[in-house]
Scaffold this motif. Structure first.
Motif, PDB file in Angstrom:
ATOM      1  N   GLU A  39       0.833  -1.213   0.000  1.00  0.00           N
ATOM      2  CA  GLU A  39       0.000   0.000   0.000  1.00  0.00           C
ATOM      3  C   GLU A  39       0.874   1.273   0.000  1.00  0.00           C
ATOM      4  O   GLU A  39       0.688   2.175  -0.817  1.00  0.00           O
ATOM      5  N   ALA A  40       1.864   1.293   0.908  1.00  0.00           N
ATOM      6  CA  ALA A  40       2.758   2.458   0.994  1.00  0.00           C
ATOM      7  C   ALA A  40       3.571   2.603  -0.292  1.00  0.00           C
ATOM      8  O   ALA A  40       3.801   3.719  -0.781  1.00  0.00           O
ATOM      9  N   LEU A  41       3.979   1.457  -0.864  1.00  0.00           N
ATOM     10  CA  LEU A  41       4.776   1.506  -2.095  1.00  0.00           C
ATOM     11  C   LEU A  41       3.955   2.068  -3.258  1.00  0.00           C
ATOM     12  O   LEU A  41       4.460   2.876  -4.042  1.00  0.00           O
ATOM     13  N   THR A  42       2.702   1.631  -3.337  1.00  0.00           N
ATOM     14  CA  THR A  42       1.837   2.103  -4.423  1.00  0.00           C
ATOM     15  C   THR A  42       1.679   3.621  -4.322  1.00  0.00           C
ATOM     16  O   THR A  42       1.805   4.347  -5.315  1.00  0.00           O
ATOM     17  N   GLU A  43       1.452   4.092  -3.107  1.00  0.00           N
ATOM     18  CA  GLU A  43       1.293   5.538  -2.895  1.00  0.00           C
ATOM     19  C   GLU A  43       2.613   6.273  -3.217  1.00  0.00           C
ATOM     20  O   GLU A  43       2.606   7.309  -3.880  1.00  0.00           O
ATOM     21  N   ALA A  44       3.737   5.695  -2.756  1.00  0.00           N
ATOM     22  CA  ALA A  44       5.038   6.340  -3.002  1.00  0.00           C
ATOM     23  C   ALA A  44       5.316   6.444  -4.500  1.00  0.00           C
ATOM     24  O   ALA A  44       5.803   7.476  -4.984  1.00  0.00           O
ATOM     25  N   CYS A  45       4.995   5.383  -5.229  1.00  0.00           N
ATOM     26  CA  CYS A  45       5.246   5.390  -6.681  1.00  0.00           C
ATOM     27  C   CYS A  45       4.395   6.459  -7.356  1.00  0.00           C
ATOM     28  O   CYS A  45       4.874   7.166  -8.256  1.00  0.00           O
ATOM     29  N   ALA A  46       3.140   6.609  -6.923  1.00  0.00           N
ATOM     30  CA  ALA A  46       2.258   7.640  -7.507  1.00  0.00           C
ATOM     31  C   ALA A  46       2.850   9.027  -7.236  1.00  0.00           C
ATOM     32  O   ALA A  46       2.842   9.911  -8.107  1.00  0.00           O
ATOM     33  N   ARG A  47       3.391   9.201  -6.041  1.00  0.00           N
ATOM     34  CA  ARG A  47       3.979  10.510  -5.697  1.00  0.00           C
ATOM     35  C   ARG A  47       5.229  10.788  -6.531  1.00  0.00           C
ATOM     36  O   ARG A  47       5.460  11.908  -6.980  1.00  0.00           O
ATOM     37  N   ILE A  48       6.061   9.752  -6.710  1.00  0.00           N
ATOM     38  CA  ILE A  48       7.294   9.951  -7.504  1.00  0.00           C
ATOM     39  C   ILE A  48       6.918  10.303  -8.953  1.00  0.00           C
ATOM     40  O   ILE A  48       7.508  11.196  -9.566  1.00  0.00           O
ATOM     41  N   LYS A  49       5.894   9.600  -9.460  1.00  0.00           N
ATOM     42  CA  LYS A  49       5.442   9.858 -10.825  1.00  0.00           C
ATOM     43  C   LYS A  49       4.986  11.322 -10.958  1.00  0.00           C
ATOM     44  O   LYS A  49       5.335  12.024 -11.904  1.00  0.00           O
ATOM     45  N   ARG A  50       4.227  11.778  -9.961  1.00  0.00           N
ATOM     46  CA  ARG A  50       3.723  13.161  -9.987  1.00  0.00           C
ATOM     47  C   ARG A  50       4.894  14.157  -9.922  1.00  0.00           C
ATOM     48  O   ARG A  50       4.938  15.140 -10.648  1.00  0.00           O
ATOM     49  N   ALA A  51       5.864  13.840  -9.049  1.00  0.00           N
ATOM     50  CA  ALA A  51       7.024  14.736  -8.904  1.00  0.00           C
ATOM     51  C   ALA A  51       7.799  14.820 -10.216  1.00  0.00           C
ATOM     52  O   ALA A  51       8.227  15.906 -10.632  1.00  0.00           O
ATOM     53  N   CYS A  52       7.965  13.686 -10.885  1.00  0.00           N
ATOM     54  CA  CYS A  52       8.725  13.685 -12.144  1.00  0.00           C
ATOM     55  C   CYS A  52       7.964  14.466 -13.223  1.00  0.00           C
ATOM     56  O   CYS A  52       8.565  15.223 -13.997  1.00  0.00           O
ATOM     57  N   ALA A  53       6.638  14.283 -13.251  1.00  0.00           N
ATOM     58  CA  ALA A  53       5.836  14.969 -14.274  1.00  0.00           C
ATOM     59  C   ALA A  53       5.849  16.482 -14.061  1.00  0.00           C
ATOM     60  O   ALA A  53       5.668  17.248 -15.016  1.00  0.00           O
TER      61      ALA A  53
END
Ligand code: PLP
Length: 400
Positions: free
Chosen positions: A383-397
């Motif tokens: 769960e935490a990993l899924t959320e972290a990945c979404a945040r990293i994706k947003r940061a990169c975009a």
């Protein structure tokens, strides 16, 4: 005259512990932080191991043990090496320390004279160079290529060996990349080492049980028995058995080396906790089925993170064989601007941006000797990993 010894100026505190501490501080201050910095399983120590510790307490096993470890534990370690690695050791070829970290430190401290060289393939576990420096040795860092999955090749090793080389450190599966050496790759490395009789091998097998997709784990003394008389095979219960806090690591090697390691230990910690030793007997002799079950969970998390990282603008990520780390490249973000107008110049800038903008704590590749990358530890809930990945994706975009 400075009060603190000069030797401390040669080393730095562990950067991975620093990131974990910073994330914990931010969390305590109420900031929504997801920590991907810690190198420890989120699973608990299995109950049978905890029960063995409780039984040891009740039985009064609360006194000093032999410096090298209790005979019961060393027998369990001898049996482990035979069962899992097809390696024959005797009990006096085994030493037990306060974590894998102390065993490795003791070995370097016991063997390095000023100026002796230690070949360390990069990216490396953060402690190898600093431990070498503390022991007055010289770290010879060999930068490994992403095309070679961050593994040292036979020719790179050959080129790094000098008359001063005392050790080469091999860590498979690796912290920080998760890459593991196949039998054929170890064979090629062994062929180089056979030509250089004075070079010893420190094989750090801490993540042995964390391999995926049917990967066959092998260790160098098993691949080339002629190297066994100059190999220290290091392992421990921290990662495989989710026992990081118990502080127990062990190593096997020639008696003369083990005696030297024990001598260092006899004048420092004496030994690790008697209760941890009793628990580790159960870890090694008890049921092993949960190792595969947990590895399956880690494999799924690895797949989730690798896929997500490859979907982020500016990031690329290899799929490694083991451990619980991935090491994405952030080369494609270098030179871009954050929404606040800061230019990302290094991988340290990139991880700082991830922490400040999205509350995701990862560790910059420069801490592991190869930039521009960063390390993600996926030893945290899906769960935490899924959320972290979404945040990293947003940061990169959001980078322009
Ligand atoms: N070796 C490697 C490659 C590691 O990643 C670690 C821990 O992070 C260790 C050794 C030390 O493990 P321990 O916690 O048993 O000291």
């Amino acid at each position: 005259m400075a009060f603190i010894a000069d030797r401390l100026s040669r080393i730095k505190p562990s950067p991975t512990i620093a990131v974990t501490t910073k994330a914990a501080e931010l969390k305590a201050a109420g900031v929504d932080v997801i920590g991907l910095g810690a190198g420890e399983p989120d699973f608990d120590t299995p109950d049978n191991i905890k029960d063995a510790a409780k039984a040891a307490l009740d039985a009064g096993k609360t006194k000093y043990t032999p410096v090298a470890g209790t005979p019961e534990l060393r027998k369990a370690i001898v049996a482990k090496f035979k069962r899992e690695n097809d390696l024959e050791y005797t009990i006096d070829e085994i030493t037990v320390g306060c974590g894998g970290k102390q065993t490795l430190f003791n070995a370097l401290f016991a063997t390095l004279n000023p100026g002796d060289e230690v070949i360390i393939p990069a990216p490396y576990w953060v402690s190898y160079p600093d431990m070498t420096l503390m022991a007055e040795g010289v770290p010879v860092v060999v930068e490994c290529q992403e095309e070679n999955d961050f593994k040292i090749t036979a020719s790179e090793l050959e080129a790094a060996i000098t008359p001063k080389t005392k050790w080469v450190v091999l860590n498979s599966p690796s912290n920080p990349t998760g890459a593991a050496y196949s039998r054929a790759e170890l064979r090629a490395i062994a062929d180089v080492l056979l030509k250089h009789e004075n070079v010893w091998v420190m094989s750090d097998d801490m993540y042995e049980h964390l391999v995926y997709d049917g990967f066959e784990f092998t260790t160098i003394a098993q691949v080339e028995p002629k190297l066994k008389s100059r190999t220290l095979t290091c392992n421990g219960v921290s990662k495989s058995y989710a026992m990081t806090g118990w502080r127990l690591g062990y190593a096997a090697g020639p008696v003369e080396l083990i005696k030297a390691i024990n001598k260092v230990q006899s004048q420092s910690s004496t030994h690790t906790s008697s209760i941890s030793q009793a628990a580790s007997v159960e870890a090694l002799n008890g049921p092993q089925d949960f190792l595969k079950e947990r590895a399956e969970v880690f494999k799924e998390r690895r797949d989730l993170v690798v896929k997500a990282m490859n979907e982020c603008e500016g990031l690329t990520c290899k799929k490694p064989e083991g451990a619980f780390y991935v090491y994405p490249s952030c080369a494609g973000t270098i030179g871009k601007k954050t929404p606040d107008g800061k230019v990302i110049e290094t991988d340290t800038d990139f991880v700082t941006y991830l922490l400040e903008a999205e509350g995701v704590a990862a560790v910059q590749g420069s801490a592991f000797g190869l930039a521009p990358y960063f390390r993600i530890s996926y030893a945290t809930s899906t769960e935490a990993l899924t959320e972290a990945c979404a945040r990293i994706k947003r940061a990169c975009a959001a980078l322009k």
